[in-house]
Scaffold this active site. Structure first.
Site, short mmCIF file in Angstrom:
data_model
loop_
_atom_site.label_atom_id
_atom_site.label_comp_id
_atom_site.label_asym_id
_atom_site.label_seq_id
_atom_site.Cartn_x
_atom_site.Cartn_y
_atom_site.Cartn_z
N ASN A 8 29.02 33.40 40.99
CA ASN A 8 28.07 34.28 40.53
C ASN A 8 28.03 34.41 39.14
OD1 ASN A 8 26.94 37.00 39.85
ND2 ASN A 8 28.64 37.92 40.76
N LYS A 10 26.57 36.14 36.99
CA LYS A 10 26.52 37.40 36.41
C LYS A 10 25.63 37.35 35.02
CE LYS A 10 30.82 38.60 38.04
NZ LYS A 10 32.24 39.40 38.06
N HIS A 89 27.47 44.43 44.97
CA HIS A 89 28.50 44.02 44.28
C HIS A 89 29.17 45.27 43.39
CE1 HIS A 89 30.85 42.18 41.01
NE2 HIS A 89 30.84 41.12 41.66
N GLU A 155 35.82 41.92 48.56
CA GLU A 155 35.95 41.69 46.97
C GLU A 155 36.79 43.14 46.36
OE1 GLU A 155 33.73 38.93 44.58
OE2 GLU A 155 32.63 40.92 44.30
N GLY A 161 37.95 39.96 38.28
CA GLY A 161 37.86 39.80 36.96
C GLY A 161 39.19 40.03 36.27
N SER A 191 38.95 37.06 41.30
CA SER A 191 40.06 36.08 40.31
C SER A 191 40.16 34.86 41.31
CB SER A 191 41.24 37.17 39.90
OG SER A 191 41.04 38.13 39.53
P1 PGA Z 1 35.67 36.84 39.40
O1 PGA Z 1 34.49 37.64 39.77
O2 PGA Z 1 36.01 35.70 39.94
O3 PGA Z 1 35.62 36.82 37.66
O4 PGA Z 1 37.16 37.92 39.58
C1 PGA Z 1 34.19 37.78 41.31
C2 PGA Z 1 32.96 38.35 41.56
O5 PGA Z 1 32.78 39.37 40.69
O6 PGA Z 1 32.29 38.03 42.45
#
Ligand code: PGA
Length: 226
Positions: A8, A10, A89, A155, A161, A191
Site C-alpha cells: 500500500n 499510500k 483502511h 490491521e 505505522g 508494521s
Molecule cells: P504499515 O502500514 O506497514 O506502514 O504499518 C500498513 C497499512 O497501513 O496498510
C-alpha cells in the site's frame, strides 16, 4: 493456496517514481507462491498490465462517473483494467469514512466482481477493554463473507505505522476467530517488515504492507522470504 502480499503506497511516490517502481519490481524474479498486489496513489495509477504484479486502487467512489469532485469511479478503473480495491483502511476511517459508505462501496464493487480487500481493526481502547473480537465483528456486519473475491485485512489501528505489532499468538488467535466466523481469506497488516514478515505470513493468508513496501528492493526481499 497462494499467499497474498499487498504493498500500500499510500500518498508516497510521484507518478514518475511509481512507474519506475512498478517496472523495476515487475522485472525482478518474485516468489511464485505469492500473489503480489500494489496499490499506488490515485494520481499514479497505471494500466494493470504487468507480468508479475496486480495493480489495485486504494479507494474509489461507488459510481460509474459523474459530478463527484476529487473521486474516481468505475469507468476510470475499467479503462485501466483495475479490478482490485482496498476498502475501510483505518486512515480513511479516521477521515470520517463511516460504516454505511464502506458498505455501499463493498456492495457496488462486489456487484462488479472486484477483488475487495476490506480492512478491519481495533483501536487501543477496544484492545485494553478486551473487546477486540466484538469490535471486529461489528465492522463485518452486513458484509457478504461468502463473496469469493473478498480478503479481510486485520490491521490493529495501534500497529499501523507504529513499529509495534501484536504477538504472533495474538495475531493467530484473531485470524482463527475470523475463520470461525466465516471469513475465507484473512491477512495481517500493521508494521510488517523484513524481520517479522515470514513468521506472520506463516500463520495468515498474507500481508498488507505500508512503510516497508515503499522501497521496491526491500519489498521484493519481503516477497521472496515470505
Ligand atoms: P504499515 O502500514 O506497514 O506502514 O504499518 C500498513 C497499512 O497501513 O496498510
Amino acid at each position: 493456496m497462494k499467499k497474498i502480499i499487498i504493498g500500500n503506497l499510500k500518498a508516497n511516490l510521484t507518478p514518475n517514481s511509481t512507474r519506475d517502481y512498478l517496472h523495476n519490481l515487475d522485472s525482478m524474479t518474485l516468489n511464485e507462491n505469492c500473489e503480489t498486489i500494489i496499490l499506488p496513489n490515485q494520481a499514479s495509477l497505471l494500466e494493470n498490465n504487468f507480468k508479475n504484479l496486480n495493480i489495485g486502487v486504494q479507494n474509489a467512489y461507488p459510481i460509474h462517473s459523474g459530478a463527484f469532485t476529487g473521486e474516481i469511479g468505475l469507468d476510470i478503473l475499467n479503462e485501466l483494467k483495475i479490478n482490485t480495491i482496498l476498502l475501510g483502511h483505518s486512515e480513511r476511517r479516521e477521515l470520517k469514512e463511516g460504516y454505511s459508505l464502506i458498505l455501499e462501496k463493498f456492495n457496488f464493487f462486489k456487484n462488479h466482481n472486484f477483488k475487495i480487500i476490506l480492512c478491519i481493526g481495533e483501536g487501543i481502547s477496544q484492545k485494553n477493554g478486551g473487546r477486540i473480537d466484538e469490535f471486529l465483528l461489528l465492522q463485518l456486519k452486513d458484509i457478504d463473507l461468502d463473496y469469493e473475491n473478498l480478503i479481510i485485512a486485520y490491521e490493529p489501528l495501534w500497529a499501523v505505522g507504529s513499529g509495534v505489532t501484536p504477538t504472533l499468538e495474538e495475531i493467530g488467535k484473531i485470524i482463527n476467530n475470523l475463520k470461525i466466523y466465516g471469513v475465507k481469506k484473512a491477512i495481517y497488516g500493521g508494521s510488517v517488515d523484513i524481520h517479522n514478515a515470514k513468521s506472520i505470513i506463516n500463520i495468515t493468508d498474507g500481508l498488507l504492507i505500508g512503510g516497508a513496501s515503499i522501497n521496491f528492493e526491500e519489498f521484493a526481499k519481503i516477497i521472496n522470504i515470505a
